[in-house]
Scaffold this motif. Structure first.
Motif, mmCIF file in Angstrom:
data_model
loop_
_atom_site.group_PDB
_atom_site.id
_atom_site.type_symbol
_atom_site.label_atom_id
_atom_site.label_comp_id
_atom_site.label_asym_id
_atom_site.label_seq_id
_atom_site.Cartn_x
_atom_site.Cartn_y
_atom_site.Cartn_z
ATOM 1 N N HIS A 107 29.013 45.729 36.824
ATOM 2 C CA HIS A 107 27.932 45.044 37.530
ATOM 3 C C HIS A 107 27.865 45.269 39.038
ATOM 4 C CE1 HIS A 107 26.713 42.925 33.935
ATOM 5 N NE2 HIS A 107 27.985 42.655 33.694
ATOM 6 N N ALA A 108 28.801 45.975 39.629
ATOM 7 C CA ALA A 108 28.820 46.139 41.088
ATOM 8 C C ALA A 108 27.560 46.843 41.607
ATOM 9 C CB ALA A 108 30.066 46.890 41.533
ATOM 10 N N GLY A 147 28.402 41.640 48.904
ATOM 11 C CA GLY A 147 28.873 42.029 47.568
ATOM 12 C C GLY A 147 30.343 41.683 47.392
ATOM 13 N N GLN A 148 31.139 41.962 48.408
ATOM 14 C CA GLN A 148 32.552 41.591 48.339
ATOM 15 C C GLN A 148 32.702 40.082 48.242
ATOM 16 O OE1 GLN A 148 34.610 43.389 51.639
ATOM 17 N NE2 GLN A 148 34.211 45.467 50.918
ATOM 18 N N ASP A 149 31.912 39.364 49.018
ATOM 19 C CA ASP A 149 31.947 37.906 48.975
ATOM 20 C C ASP A 149 31.546 37.409 47.586
ATOM 21 O OD1 ASP A 149 32.273 35.307 50.057
ATOM 22 O OD2 ASP A 149 30.127 35.185 50.500
ATOM 23 N N THR A 150 30.546 38.026 46.990
ATOM 24 C CA THR A 150 30.092 37.650 45.653
ATOM 25 C C THR A 150 31.221 37.783 44.641
ATOM 26 O OG1 THR A 150 27.805 38.295 46.112
ATOM 27 C CG2 THR A 150 28.478 38.269 43.790
ATOM 28 N N ARG A 152 34.842 31.523 29.706
ATOM 29 C CA ARG A 152 34.696 32.929 30.127
ATOM 30 C C ARG A 152 34.035 33.752 29.034
ATOM 31 N NH1 ARG A 152 40.713 33.948 31.709
ATOM 32 N NH2 ARG A 152 41.020 32.087 32.936
ATOM 33 N N ARG A 153 34.373 33.462 27.770
ATOM 34 C CA ARG A 153 33.809 34.206 26.646
ATOM 35 C C ARG A 153 32.305 33.939 26.513
ATOM 36 N NH1 ARG A 153 36.646 36.478 22.911
ATOM 37 N NH2 ARG A 153 38.439 35.110 23.140
ATOM 38 N N GLU A 154 31.861 32.738 26.848
ATOM 39 C CA GLU A 154 30.459 32.355 26.694
ATOM 40 C C GLU A 154 29.606 32.705 27.910
ATOM 41 O OE1 GLU A 154 30.833 28.201 25.874
ATOM 42 O OE2 GLU A 154 31.574 28.555 23.838
ATOM 43 N N LEU A 155 30.206 33.259 28.924
ATOM 44 C CA LEU A 155 29.531 33.585 30.181
ATOM 45 C C LEU A 155 28.462 34.661 29.977
ATOM 46 C CD1 LEU A 155 29.928 32.895 33.237
ATOM 47 C CD2 LEU A 155 31.334 34.931 33.371
ATOM 48 N N ARG A 156 27.367 34.526 30.707
ATOM 49 C CA ARG A 156 26.343 35.575 30.761
ATOM 50 C C ARG A 156 26.530 36.245 32.117
ATOM 51 N NH1 ARG A 156 20.683 33.813 28.665
ATOM 52 N NH2 ARG A 156 20.477 36.038 28.992
ATOM 53 N N PRO A 157 27.347 37.283 32.182
ATOM 54 C CA PRO A 157 27.836 37.781 33.471
ATOM 55 C C PRO A 157 26.770 38.288 34.436
ATOM 56 C CG PRO A 157 28.539 39.229 31.685
ATOM 57 C CD PRO A 157 27.893 38.039 31.066
ATOM 58 N N ARG A 158 25.764 38.966 33.966
ATOM 59 C CA ARG A 158 24.784 39.543 34.886
ATOM 60 C C ARG A 158 24.015 38.446 35.609
ATOM 61 N NH1 ARG A 158 20.148 43.981 33.546
ATOM 62 N NH2 ARG A 158 19.280 42.264 32.377
ATOM 63 N N ALA A 159 23.468 37.492 34.864
ATOM 64 C CA ALA A 159 22.719 36.396 35.495
ATOM 65 C C ALA A 159 23.642 35.550 36.363
ATOM 66 C CB ALA A 159 22.051 35.526 34.428
ATOM 67 N N TRP A 160 24.867 35.329 35.918
ATOM 68 C CA TRP A 160 25.841 34.537 36.670
ATOM 69 C C TRP A 160 26.167 35.207 38.005
ATOM 70 C CZ3 TRP A 160 31.348 35.382 37.338
ATOM 71 C CH2 TRP A 160 32.051 34.271 37.802
ATOM 72 N N LEU A 161 26.409 36.514 37.979
ATOM 73 C CA LEU A 161 26.716 37.236 39.221
ATOM 74 C C LEU A 161 25.519 37.270 40.169
ATOM 75 C CD1 LEU A 161 28.843 40.207 37.858
ATOM 76 C CD2 LEU A 161 29.611 38.408 39.421
#
Length: 192
Positions: A24-25, A46-49, A65-74
């Protein structure tokens, strides 16, 4: 892909986080570059994120963590980091390379110099117009059309209804069209 990342995060935070950053970076940086207009600020934010994300993940249970939606969360974290930066009034040194020059590195499929000049000018105008949009439409347009999030993901990231996101994107695109239409193209030399 998201399921693999979240599964790794649930089993091993450090290994999963490395994968999260790898996947996702680029999207996080693209979003931050478009909303800040500065490569240096985008890198710093980005580093702070990712620092904020890692800190948050340390407090999450493996199931969460397993239920996380990483893209929207980030993207939520990145948008909040940018908003906090803007609100704090902290100004960091401007990049030696303006965002317009960074955009020149994008693949350009135009065949000739005239077309390249037009394309570069259009990119410059678009980047300039994008930075003139108010915060909410700018974030919504960047998340939708540059990062590629769905309206639902943007709504989650922004903490608002999907209809509001659609309206923000629509208003942002309309404003961009107006801003782009008001600028005159550069004069072209006539070949003899």
């Amino acid at each position: 892909m998201a399921e693999q990342v979240t599964a790794r995060l649930a089993v091993d935070l450090d290994d999963g986080f490395t994968e999260l950053v790898r996947v996702h970076a680029t999207a996080v940086r693209a979003f931050l570059l478009r909303v800040t207009g500065s490569a240096t600020e985008a890198d710093d934010l980005g580093q702070d994120t990712f620092l904020r994300a890692y800190t948050a993940l340390q407090g999450y249970s493996p199931q969460r963590r397993r239920e996380l939606r990483p893209r929207a969360w980030l993207m939520t974290i990145a948008a909040n980091a940018w908003r906090n930066h803007v609100r704090s009034g902290v100004r960091r040194p401007v990049s030696a390379t303006p965002v317009e020059d960074v955009c020149q590195a994008w693949p350009d499929r135009s065949p000739g110099p005239d077309e390249r000049a037009d394309t570069a000018f259009d990119r410059h105008r678009l980047v300039s117009a994008l930075t003139e949009l108010p915060e909410n439409p700018r974030v919504a347009v960047v998340l939708r059309h540059i990062v590629g999030l769905s309206y639902q993901e943007i709504a989650e990231a922004q903490g608002c209804p999907v209809g509001t996101v659609k309206a923000q994107v629509s208003r942002g695109i309309g404003s961009l069209r107006q801003l782009m239409a008001t600028e005159d193209p550069p004069p072209r030399e006539v070949s003899k």
